[in-house]
Write an enzyme that holds these catalytic residues in place. Structure first.
Site, PDB file in Angstrom:
ATOM      1  CG  ASP A 336      -1.937   0.968   1.286  1.00 54.16           C
ATOM      2  OD1 ASP A 336      -2.579   1.128   0.238  1.00 54.16           O
ATOM      3  OD2 ASP A 336      -2.151   1.590   2.330  1.00 54.16           O
ATOM      4  CG  ASP A 538      -4.452  -1.540   4.165  1.00 47.35           C
ATOM      5  OD1 ASP A 538      -4.750  -1.788   5.351  1.00 47.35           O
ATOM      6  OD2 ASP A 538      -3.418  -0.947   3.835  1.00 47.35           O
TER       7      ASP A 538
HETATM    8  P1  ADP Z   1      -3.592   4.491  -0.275  1.00 46.56           P
HETATM    9  O1  ADP Z   1      -4.044   3.476  -1.247  1.00 46.56           O
HETATM   10  O2  ADP Z   1      -2.488   5.331  -0.833  1.00 46.56           O
HETATM   11  O3  ADP Z   1      -3.230   3.944   1.062  1.00 46.56           O
HETATM   12  P2  ADP Z   1      -6.310   5.171   0.435  1.00 46.56           P
HETATM   13  O4  ADP Z   1      -6.889   3.998  -0.267  1.00 46.56           O
HETATM   14  O5  ADP Z   1      -6.372   5.183   1.906  1.00 46.56           O
HETATM   15  O6  ADP Z   1      -4.820   5.478  -0.048  1.00 46.56           O
HETATM   16  O7  ADP Z   1      -7.002   6.468  -0.122  1.00 46.56           O
HETATM   17  C1  ADP Z   1      -7.043   6.721  -1.510  1.00 46.56           C
HETATM   18  C2  ADP Z   1      -7.482   8.108  -1.832  1.00 46.56           C
HETATM   19  O8  ADP Z   1      -8.778   8.343  -1.303  1.00 46.56           O
HETATM   20  C3  ADP Z   1      -6.620   9.168  -1.230  1.00 46.56           C
HETATM   21  O9  ADP Z   1      -5.525   9.484  -2.053  1.00 46.56           O
HETATM   22  C4  ADP Z   1      -7.610  10.341  -1.140  1.00 46.56           C
HETATM   23  O10 ADP Z   1      -7.705  10.975  -2.383  1.00 46.56           O
HETATM   24  C5  ADP Z   1      -8.906   9.674  -0.830  1.00 46.56           C
HETATM   25  N1  ADP Z   1      -9.157   9.613   0.624  1.00 46.56           N
HETATM   26  C6  ADP Z   1      -9.127   8.531   1.414  1.00 46.56           C
HETATM   27  N2  ADP Z   1      -9.419   8.841   2.683  1.00 46.56           N
HETATM   28  C7  ADP Z   1      -9.609  10.158   2.709  1.00 46.56           C
HETATM   29  C8  ADP Z   1      -9.932  11.115   3.733  1.00 46.56           C
HETATM   30  N3  ADP Z   1     -10.093  10.748   5.006  1.00 46.56           N
HETATM   31  N4  ADP Z   1     -10.057  12.402   3.380  1.00 46.56           N
HETATM   32  C9  ADP Z   1      -9.893  12.778   2.107  1.00 46.56           C
HETATM   33  N5  ADP Z   1      -9.585  11.961   1.112  1.00 46.56           N
HETATM   34  C10 ADP Z   1      -9.452  10.662   1.389  1.00 46.56           C
HETATM   35 MG    MG Z   2      -3.776   3.165   2.957  1.00 46.15          MG
END
Ligand code: ADP
Ligand code: MG
Length: 651
Positions: A336, A538
């Site tokens: 991730d 995740d």
């Molecule tokens: P990653 O796969 O990099 O760990 P996430 O799956 O947690 O990221 O989140 C993916 C995208 O969703 C982030 O890049 C953001 O654009 C959006 N996102 C997720 N959670 C939030 C939040 N709490 N506030 C704003 N945007 C969010």
């Molecule tokens: Mg994440």
């Protein structure tokens, strides 16, 4: 050594003395001349050897008899009893040499081996307990101006506790006053102390090195980091590896078969070809002694146990030996992005407000909407907002994982999130040229602008990926819900083989499924896929991959629950370290299996041919067991973190 082991040791020593006495008399004294008859001399010898036999082995005989009563015929007690009683019984065959000395010796050596075994098992248990010696005995609380020690179980959430220099932190909490250095070695394997100041979270199990700290407790003892870790390590032994189960099953069939062969060996040749009874009974007995599978039965679980223990000393918690096996076969690793390869502490780079709004308003709305979220993005937005948060203004906050958050603020709907979220809610938004993660903000379906935030990669992340490549992991992939351009930049910088961007959590699961098939095809079903995440957003992916590795368990509960392997700190090189430990453990397991079975079969054949005698048999049995145990204990040795180099562990 514990009391029981000391008792056992003394018993063996006394028995060995008696044995030596009996041996000297029977070898060097003219018993026959003294007693005037050969058979009288024989029976005196019999009695002389029976004494050390009984002192040393009475419990084995009793156990064998008891187990027969329980219908458990073929265990090692049974094998040893039959073989040794048989050796003594040869006295009844007037044409054979007496074998009482061997009978007694077999039993004594067997007991020496058992003692050694119990010592080794006890030692590795103890060292796990020591490594995990993080359970606090007490917590200091102030009552009527005086500090008193109470059981950590009695402390409630919200209570203040005092931790003096040199004491172990008993419960998770937040520092109210005092600054100090923390030794987190027991938890993370990391030897560099961490500094801690008021307002910061503190985790049970660390040792307070210098100053006095007052801590407000945030979790009851049963849910504290310490309790969870101990629970996890204690349960690890129940999850058996395939190899381990195989050995148990193997022993179940192997022993009766060997006993059957021994019986046939003892009776068929004399019966069919009129050969000497005593000679063939002897061969059968030798066969029985060699056949005892204890070297395997004990050393294989001990190796796994050692691997898990060694790993935990290095800040890697492995939830069962089955996971060690899978880890050892890991051929592809998916990561991730946020919080795993990157720091997860975003900085606000720019705030672009639409006409009529200002940047502060945008941040205020966003910070309030995010106020209930623990996502790294949410934490950073809250950090960037300089004003006071008023949680009472917020109603019905929702995390829309992979997209953003939605909340009602003063009865208006606020959305904070990425392009996907805006598209879903049919809100027109402005795209942004800046590199970084973009958070659009809308208020009652009206677009207000966006906040650009950027994360930095962990400096150690490229090293972690390089180490995996060096170890022959053929595929490393980064999965992220973030934008394509951010993903690309991070992927290039850390050096992963591939990346996938703009993924919703369910897309990540689909990606992992695809990777699972790919990995399996690429390696003819042998290679496994690991997924490394921080446990935020995740959990489904952690569960779906062959092995889920969560990192940064010192903060997130979700991580400890969802993963198969937990890295206590935020260091992604832990993945390579975990795989190395697993590979080493599996190597030791297989060395033991091959070595023990190899020696056994060789001696079994020699026994059947009449070349191996009872002495060789007992040395083969006890010797192999002891060597296998010593080898198993190597699994526990994990080099101290700071000196680890690939060469050290790969041997
Ligand atoms: P990653 O796969 O990099 O760990 P996430 O799956 O947690 O990221 O989140 C993916 C995208 O969703 C982030 O890049 C953001 O654009 C959006 N996102 C997720 N959670 C939030 C939040 N709490 N506030 C704003 N945007 C969010
Ligand atoms: Mg994440």
């Amino acid at each position: 050594m514990n009391k029981k082991q000391i008792h056992m040791r003394n018993r063996i020593l006394i028995a060995l003395l008696c044995f030596a006495f009996a041996f000297v008399i029977s070898e060097f004294m003219p018993l026959e001349a003294w007693l005037g008859s050969k058979s009288a001399a024989l029976w005196v010898e019999f009695a002389l050897f029976l004494i050390p036999y009984l002192i040393g082995g009475y419990d084995v005989v009793l156990k064998a008899i008891k187990n027969i009563g329980h219908g458990q015929l073929f265990d090692e007690n049974f094998l040893m009893t039959v073989a040794t009683v048989g050796a003594f019984a040869l006295v009844l065959f007037p044409d054979s040499d007496p074998h009482m000395a061997e009978g007694a010796a077999v039993m004594l050596f067997y007991q020496v081996g058992e003692l050694f075994q119990s010592y080794a098992v006890g030692k590795s248990r103890k060292s796990i307990a020591e490594m995990m010696d993080i359970a606090p005995d007490y917590a200091n609380v102030e009552r009527d101006g005086k500090l008193i020690q109470v059981d950590p179980y009695e402390i409630a959430v919200g209570d203040n506790i005092v931790i003096k220099a040199g004491e172990r932190v008993p419960l998770d909490g937040i520092v109210v006053s005092g600054t100090s250095e923390l030794d987190t070695k027991a938890l993370t394997g990391e030897s560099v102390p961490r500094s801690i100041a008021p307002g910061q979270d503190i985790i049970s199990g660390c040792v307070n090195l210098s100053g006095k700290l007052v801590v407000q407790v945030t979790k009851p003892f049963g849910e504290s980091t310490v309790s969870r870790i101990l629970e996890l390590v204690e349960n690890a032994a129940d999850k058996k590896a395939k190899t381990e189960n195989f050995i148990t099953r193997f022993a179940k069939y192997y022993t009766p078969i060997v006993v059957g062969i021994a019986v046939l060996l003892a009776i068929l040749p004399p019966l069919l070809f009129g050969l000497s009874w005593s000679e063939w009974i002897q061969r059968g007995l030798v066969f029985l002694v060699v056949s005892c599978p204890c070297a395997l039965v004990i050393s294989v679980p001990l190796s796994f146990f050692g691997g898990i223990g060694g790993a935990s000393r290095d800040g890697i918690l492995i939830k069962g030996s089955n996971y060690l096996e899978v880890l050892a076969n890991t051929q592809a690793v998916a990561f991730d992005k946020t919080g795993t390869l990157t720091d997860g502490s975003f900085e606000v780079v720019a705030v672009h407000a639409q006409d009529g709004y200002n940047a502060d308003e945008l941040l205020e709305l966003a910070a309030h909407a995010e106020s209930f979220s623990d996502h790294p993005i949410a934490l950073s937005i809250k950090r960037a907002y300089s004003g006071e948060l008023d949680p009472k203004r917020i109603l019905d906050p929702q995390e829309l994982s992979g997209r953003g958050v939605k909340a009602t603020l003063d009865s208006n709907v606020v959305l904070v999130g990425n392009d996907k979220l805006m598209n879903e809610c049919s809100i027109d938004y402005m795209s942004c040229e800046l590199a970084g993660t973009i958070l659009h903000v809308s208020y009652n379906n009206e677009y207000l602008g966006h906040i650009v935030i950027a994360d930095v990669i962990k400096p150690i992340a490229p090293v972690a990926i390089a180490e995996l490549h060096e170890m022959g992991i053929h595929n490393t992939v980064m999965l992220t819900g973030d934008r394509e351009d951010v993903a690309k930049a991070v992927a290039t910088e850390v050096g992963v083989d591939d990346y996938k961007a703009q993924l919703l959590p369910q897309d990540k699961v689909a990606c992992v499924e695809q990777l699972l098939t790919q990995t399996s095809e690429h390696t003819h079903g042998k290679g496994k896929l690991a997924f490394v995440g921080d446990g935020i957003n995740d959990a489904p992916v952690l569960a779906r991959s062959d092995i889920g590795i969560a990192m940064g368990a010192m903060g997130s509960d979700a991580a400890i629950e969802a993963a198969d392997v937990v890295l206590m700190d935020d260091d992604p090189t832990g993945v390579a370290r975990a795989i190395r430990i697993a590979r080493k453990t599996m190597r030791i397991v297989w060395q033991n299996i091959v070595f023990a079975l190899g020696v056994k079969f060789a001696v079994l054949i020699l026994a059947a041919l009449g070349i191996a005698n009872m002495w060789l048999a007992v040395f083969a049995d006890v010797g192999v067991a002891i060597l296998a145990i010593l080898n198993a204990m190597r699994a526990m040795k994990v080099p101290a973190r700071d000196q680890v180099s690939a060469a050290d562990v790969e041997e």
